[in-house]
Enzyme design. Structure first.
Site, mmCIF file in Angstrom:
data_model
loop_
_atom_site.group_PDB
_atom_site.id
_atom_site.type_symbol
_atom_site.label_atom_id
_atom_site.label_comp_id
_atom_site.label_asym_id
_atom_site.label_seq_id
_atom_site.Cartn_x
_atom_site.Cartn_y
_atom_site.Cartn_z
ATOM 1 N N ASP A 1 0.817 -1.211 0.000
ATOM 2 C CA ASP A 1 0.000 0.000 0.000
ATOM 3 C C ASP A 1 0.852 1.263 0.000
ATOM 4 O O ASP A 1 2.038 1.246 0.365
ATOM 5 C CB ASP A 1 -0.897 0.018 1.247
ATOM 6 C CG ASP A 1 -2.082 -0.911 1.127
ATOM 7 O OD1 ASP A 1 -2.116 -1.723 0.184
ATOM 8 O OD2 ASP A 1 -2.974 -0.839 1.999
ATOM 9 N N ASP A 2 0.216 2.364 -0.389
ATOM 10 C CA ASP A 2 0.698 3.741 -0.199
ATOM 11 C C ASP A 2 1.771 4.191 -1.172
ATOM 12 O O ASP A 2 2.213 5.340 -1.097
ATOM 13 C CB ASP A 2 1.209 3.974 1.231
ATOM 14 C CG ASP A 2 0.135 3.772 2.276
ATOM 15 O OD1 ASP A 2 -1.039 3.636 1.900
ATOM 16 O OD2 ASP A 2 0.470 3.742 3.481
ATOM 17 N N HIS B 1 -5.665 2.955 -4.416
ATOM 18 C CA HIS B 1 -5.763 3.208 -2.965
ATOM 19 C C HIS B 1 -6.336 4.596 -2.691
ATOM 20 O O HIS B 1 -6.305 5.064 -1.555
ATOM 21 C CB HIS B 1 -4.380 3.060 -2.348
ATOM 22 C CG HIS B 1 -4.372 2.800 -0.867
ATOM 23 N ND1 HIS B 1 -5.301 1.987 -0.235
ATOM 24 C CD2 HIS B 1 -3.542 3.253 0.126
ATOM 25 C CE1 HIS B 1 -5.033 1.932 1.061
ATOM 26 N NE2 HIS B 1 -3.982 2.702 1.307
ATOM 27 N N HIS C 1 -5.652 9.595 1.170
ATOM 28 C CA HIS C 1 -5.401 8.782 2.356
ATOM 29 C C HIS C 1 -5.728 9.560 3.637
ATOM 30 O O HIS C 1 -5.167 9.308 4.713
ATOM 31 C CB HIS C 1 -3.963 8.269 2.411
ATOM 32 C CG HIS C 1 -3.838 6.929 3.088
ATOM 33 N ND1 HIS C 1 -4.034 6.746 4.444
ATOM 34 C CD2 HIS C 1 -3.554 5.697 2.599
ATOM 35 C CE1 HIS C 1 -3.858 5.477 4.753
ATOM 36 N NE2 HIS C 1 -3.579 4.807 3.650
ATOM 37 N N HIS D 1 3.640 -2.353 3.260
ATOM 38 C CA HIS D 1 3.634 -0.986 2.766
ATOM 39 C C HIS D 1 4.902 -0.704 1.961
ATOM 40 O O HIS D 1 5.971 -1.255 2.252
ATOM 41 C CB HIS D 1 3.493 0.010 3.924
ATOM 42 C CG HIS D 1 2.142 -0.041 4.568
ATOM 43 N ND1 HIS D 1 1.805 -1.014 5.485
ATOM 44 C CD2 HIS D 1 1.034 0.725 4.388
ATOM 45 C CE1 HIS D 1 0.539 -0.824 5.867
ATOM 46 N NE2 HIS D 1 0.058 0.204 5.208
#
Length: 372
Positions: free
Chosen positions: A179-180, A229, A233, A332
């Site tokens: 992720d991210d 995603h 965020h 991540h």
């Protein structure tokens, strides 16, 4: 006899007009494959894995699903009892009844038109993909067995498929997800994955893709799966309303399309889907064709940062604790993860796991058990 004549005419017309074009043609005997289940029947159809997508012969599929095939000027019109789709002549796209064009790659091998199994979702069928049980199944309301009962009924044949190695995975598959990203260290992450011949799914933020476009292009080129995603965020912004959540995913997808020329339906929402992505949110987003993914193994690399031992122990404990599901591991795209990743990959590889990407034709694994 009539069907055979139609298919001969179909092949002749395609060859004569120069419309048959071999794309990503492979030797089926050398690729991973599964037997295809249709409702409660285990067919003799081989579903061949190519770049983590399973393909079957359109002719064989049409006979099993009672599909009506019509050769038209722009492609092949495929009609089932509960839907239709038009496979266009570019072998890269398809046309839906509402006029929307979607990516859908096909190719010709040994005179057979090969189509992805996920195409059946547009014809009113659902799909079960459980590699640990060597199960790939399409079904509709005519199915009487659930997946567990199907596996039990065809246990011997499915097990033979695993032990003979036709799946190419020895029945053990793990899905790595990051992720991210992308980030300044994505290139190092990709180098590690390449060293262990591991593929992963990257749930990326739109602004980070803009900042590291070259890494987005690289991960796609190397066979990893791009996924979404969102943009910010930021909890209060993303979950401000169902419309705001959908907009973030659409904006994220537009950036991916701009950079790579392709879009995706795979999404993971910030902080996971529970508790924030309630039914109104899911109805707004998933009716647009997106597929929601969470995880069943949390590395907690976001918590432990440079404590590699804690990250490693957490991953292996949770992987070993899974009884029926393939691991979907949350990590991540950050510098700290690079230190522990080789150790995780080496252990999983020794335990016989193959590293696959998440695809749009798989049944989503999310906290809400929403299978759309």
């Amino acid at each position: 006899m009539f069907k055979k004549k139609v298919w001969l005419l179909f092949i002749v017309l395609f060859v004569c007009t120069g419309l048959v074009r071999e794309i990503d043609t492979v030797n089926a005997a050398g690729a991973g494959s599964l037997k295809l289940g249709v409702n409660d029947k285990l067919t003799k159809i081989d579903a061949v894995s190519i770049k983590d997508t399973y393909y079957v012969s359109l002719r064989d599929l049409s006979l099993e699903l009672n599909l009506n095939l019509t050769l038209q000027g722009v492609g092949i019109h495929v009609k089932g009892n509960n839907g239709s789709i038009e496979l266009l002549n570019d072998h890269a796209t398809a046309l839906l009844p509402n006029g929307k064009t979607i990516p859908l790659k096909t190719f010709v091998e040994n005179g057979r038109t090969m189509v992805p199994v996920k195409m059946t979702s547009h014809l009113g069928f659902s799909i079960s993909f459980k590699p640990a049980q060597s199960l790939l199944r399409v079904y509709n309301s005519g199915a009487k067995l659930d997946d567990a009962a199907f596996v039990n009924q065809h246990k011997k044949a499915l097990q033979q498929n695993v032990t003979t190695g036709t799946t190419g995975t020895k029945g053990k598959v793990v899905y790595l997800s990051f992720d991210d990203g992308p980030s300044a260290t994505t290139s190092q992450l990709l180098n590690i994955l390449a060293k262990y011949d591991a593929k992963a799914t990257f749930f990326m933020l739109g602004n980070n893709m803009n900042a590291h476009a070259s890494q987005v292009k690289r991960l796609v080129k190397e066979g990893h799966a791009p996924a979404l995603h969102g943009m910010t965020h930021v909890k209060d912004k993303f979950y401000a309303s169902p419309a705001s959540a959908l907009k973030e995913m659409n904006d994220d997808n537009a950036i991916l399309k701009k950079i790579t020329g392709q879009s995706t339906t795979l999404i993971r929402t910030p902080y996971g889907s529970k508790p924030y992505l309630t039914k109104p949110f899911r109805d707004k987003i998933l009716t647009q064709g997106y597929h929601l993914w969470d995880w069943n193994v949390d590395s907690e690399d976001w918590r432990y940062k440079n404590d590699s031992n804690s990250i490693y122990n957490t991953v292996m404990r949770e992987v070993h604790g899974l009884k029926k599901s393939s691991p979907v591991i949350l990590m991540h795209d950050q510098k700290a993860t690079l230190k522990v990743l080789p150790r995780i990959l080496e252990t999983l590889k020794k335990e016989g796991y193959a590293f696959h990407v998440i695809t749009s034709d798989m049944e989503p694994n999310n906290f809400w058990k929403d299978k759309r």
